[in-house]
Structures are given as C-alpha cells and as structure tokens.
Write an enzyme that holds these catalytic residues in place. Structure first.
Site, mmCIF file in Angstrom:
data_model
loop_
_atom_site.group_PDB
_atom_site.id
_atom_site.type_symbol
_atom_site.label_atom_id
_atom_site.label_comp_id
_atom_site.label_asym_id
_atom_site.label_seq_id
_atom_site.Cartn_x
_atom_site.Cartn_y
_atom_site.Cartn_z
ATOM 1 N N ASP A 247 10.793 -4.748 16.792
ATOM 2 C CA ASP A 247 10.113 -4.348 15.552
ATOM 3 C C ASP A 247 10.858 -3.291 14.751
ATOM 4 O O ASP A 247 10.246 -2.521 14.022
ATOM 5 C CB ASP A 247 8.676 -3.865 15.842
ATOM 6 C CG ASP A 247 7.784 -5.024 16.285
ATOM 7 O OD1 ASP A 247 8.138 -6.176 15.994
ATOM 8 O OD2 ASP A 247 6.763 -4.776 16.919
ATOM 9 N N ASP B 87 9.030 3.767 14.194
ATOM 10 C CA ASP B 87 7.844 3.568 15.041
ATOM 11 C C ASP B 87 8.255 3.314 16.487
ATOM 12 O O ASP B 87 7.746 2.413 17.147
ATOM 13 C CB ASP B 87 7.006 2.404 14.492
ATOM 14 C CG ASP B 87 5.583 2.421 15.026
ATOM 15 O OD1 ASP B 87 5.149 3.447 15.596
ATOM 16 O OD2 ASP B 87 4.900 1.399 14.888
ATOM 17 N N ARG C 103 5.131 0.792 23.249
ATOM 18 C CA ARG C 103 4.528 -0.491 22.833
ATOM 19 C C ARG C 103 5.510 -1.350 22.039
ATOM 20 O O ARG C 103 5.313 -2.560 21.915
ATOM 21 C CB ARG C 103 3.251 -0.242 22.003
ATOM 22 C CG ARG C 103 3.501 0.507 20.710
ATOM 23 C CD ARG C 103 2.263 0.797 19.867
ATOM 24 N NE ARG C 103 2.647 1.681 18.764
ATOM 25 C CZ ARG C 103 2.702 3.005 18.844
ATOM 26 N NH1 ARG C 103 2.349 3.604 19.974
ATOM 27 N NH2 ARG C 103 3.115 3.743 17.828
ATOM 28 N N ASN C 104 6.549 -0.725 21.474
ATOM 29 C CA ASN C 104 7.550 -1.449 20.695
ATOM 30 C C ASN C 104 8.882 -1.622 21.431
ATOM 31 O O ASN C 104 9.904 -1.893 20.797
ATOM 32 C CB ASN C 104 7.779 -0.750 19.350
ATOM 33 C CG ASN C 104 6.592 -0.930 18.421
ATOM 34 O OD1 ASN C 104 5.898 -1.941 18.484
ATOM 35 N ND2 ASN C 104 6.336 0.064 17.583
#
Ligand code: ADE
Length: 317
Positions: A196, A178, A182-183
């Site tokens: 993450d 992912d 945003r991560n």
C-alpha cells in the site's frame, strides 16, 4: 466519458495482462479504497505456469476519482519497481472491463495479525486488551509455519526486512505515509513485504482519525509534525517505523491503548512514549527511541536503521 479518458491516459501496453488468463478467487481484503482478491494468473511470471496473485480492484459502481486513485497506485508501483521487501506489481488489466492491479500474493497475510496468531502463550501484553474477530482468513494457509515459533531474533529480523524495504522506497523518492504492521505483508519463507505504498492518501482529515473496528486509530503511527502540520517526509516514515518496530517486538500489540487520539499530540509533546517491551533487547529499544525523537532532523535514516539492525543481528565487520 471522463472515466475512459482517465484510463487511456494511464494506458501502458507493457504492463497489460490478458483478462482471460486471470481467475479471480475469494476476497482477502477490503478497505476504504476497494477490494483485494486472491487469484490465479496463467503465464504471468513464466510460461505455462499458474501463479497465485493478489488482485486489487474497485467496486462496480466506483466513481471516476476512485478509479483514478487505483491508476495512480499503479503508476507509483511501476515507478518504484521491484524489491524483495516490497509488494511488487505483476501486471494490470485496464482495457475492456474493470481496472485491476495484479500484485504479488503474500501467503501469511498482514504482519500484525500474523504476530498475534504466533504470540507465545503467557506472553506479557504491553497494553492491548482487544480481541480479534477477523483473524481466521489465513489460518488454513499456516500449516508449514505452524510448528515454527517466533523468537526475539525472528522479530528483529522482521524489523530489518521492513527497514530494508523502506530504504528502497525512499531511494525511489516514495514516502509511504501509513507505515504500520497492518500494511506489511508476510510472504512464503517469512519474507516481509511493504504494501500500500502507492495509495493516494486522503490527507485532509477523515482517514487518520477513523477508528478501526477494534478502536485503533492511524494517528497513533503519525509523527507530531505529520499529525499537527500534515508534514509528511522520509522522517515521518521513520517515526511510523518506530511504532511498527514496537508492534513487532510486542507480537502485534496496540500502541497507546489508554490514550485518546485527541490527547496524543500533547502526550507526545510532553515527552511521553511507550515502554520497552518485555522481550526487547536494550539496543533495539534505544534504536526505536531514536526513531521517535520529537525533532525530525535528529531521527536516523533507514540506511542507518538497517546498519544498526544488521550490526545487532550479525555483528559488525
Ligand atoms: N491482502 C492485501 N493484499 C494482499 C496480498 N498482496 N497478499 C495477501 N494478502 C493481501
């Protein structure tokens, strides 16, 4: 009961941090998986020092599965170890209360929101019409960095840092699944740190098609083989990196804004991709295009990506 059995099966004294040395502060992140708080930890890095940390935990009424997922994240973080360009584990509290992971704190928050805050006025937006509502949390922290603008070279350096973090993760046999702006978190001195990477992913369906508040869907970071066959690999992470690099070069633009999630696979299969961002150098866009090659074996490795980016930034030697 089952929960305490699960917890004790993950127990590791080396990593356990005394709860009384931890002060939990305000909420800085909320996901499908739990909560992240800012906090202060006494003597976690060095003696008689107080360190700002991020604390990951689950809801009070968490199921044993949710607790186990947090413990799995803990064991992946332990296995991966430390690197400048990943968020590393500082400690955990598993005994005598709620399970908590203590990780490095990144003062500028996630890279996507940071890029959007720093977007030059008048910047031509490559397809992104939505307004941010959730963008104030880190503004008060931004004083030191406020006067420094972001140049194209700064953006390319963000690409290099995230690729370096990914090269390290892959060397530890960890697939992210992912990777997206945003991560990625931004710490002091504009250091990019991948976050993450230890999450137990729900690969069955719901997460990737779930709309975020602004309509973005995680499928837009997924490679065709991940999207279609649920085949995740180092090569599907490389595809996601191409979308991340595109986000970086557009100061946090939203990918394929006019394409619905359900249309995406055909759209990509027919050879469609995103355009070269206005300020993105040709060599960098060529690298991005190589990373979103349909056939996975033709995509470069993160080692090759780092080499190309270093060559662009510093010249070959
Ligand atoms: N949001 C989620 N995790 C974070 C961290 N480690 N630092 C800062 N903000 C975060």
């Amino acid at each position: 009961g089952t929960i305490s059995t699960i917890i004790s099966s993950y127990y590791d004294d080396q990593c356990e941090f005394p709860r009384e040395n931890l002060t939990i502060g305000h909420l800085i992140g909320k996901g499908a998986f739990g909560f992240v708080y800012q906090g202060l930890a006494k003597n976690i890095n060095s003696k008689d020092k107080i360190t700002t940390v991020a604390i990951k935990t689950v809801r009070e009424d968490a199921t044993s599965e949710e607790i186990e997922n947090l413990l799995k994240e803990l064991s992946v973080m332990k296995m991966v170890g430390k690197h400048t360009n990943i968020i590393s584990l500082l400690g955990c509290c598993t005994k005598g209360g709620q399970v908590m992971l203590i990780v490095e704190y990144a003062k500028y928050g996630n890279l996507r929101d940071y890029l959007r805050r720093k977007r030059p006025s008048g910047h031509i937006l490559s397809g992104s019409f939505e307004q941010d509502e959730n963008d104030n949390a880190y503004k008060q922290d931004d004083n030191d960095d406020l006067k420094r603008s972001l140049t194209t070279l700064d953006l390319i350096f963000f690409c290099l840092q995230t690729a370096t973090g990914m090269e390290y993760l892959h060397s530890k046999k960890c697939i992210h699944r992912d990777l997206a702006a945003r991560n990625v978190l931004l710490a002091e001195n504009r250091i990019c740190k991948i976050a993450d990477f230890g999450l137990a992913r729900d690969l069955t369906q719901t997460y990737y098609y779930r709309k975020q508040t602004d309509g973005r869907v995680p499928v837009k970071w997924m490679s065709p083989e991940a999207l279609f066959d649920r085949k995740f690999s180092t090569k599907s992470d490389v595809w996601s990196f191409s979308i991340l690099a595109w986000e970086i070069m557009t100061y946090g633009g939203s990918p394929y804004p006019s394409i619905a999630a359900e249309q995406l696979f055909d759209y990509l299969k027919n050879g469609n991709r995103m355009n070269q961002p206005a300020n993105c150098p040709h060599e960098i866009f060529q690298l991005i295009e190589l990373c979103w090659t349909f056939k996975e074996s033709l995509r470069p490795t993160f080692t090759q990506i780092c080499e190309s980016l270093r060559c662009y930034l510093y010249g070959s030697s």
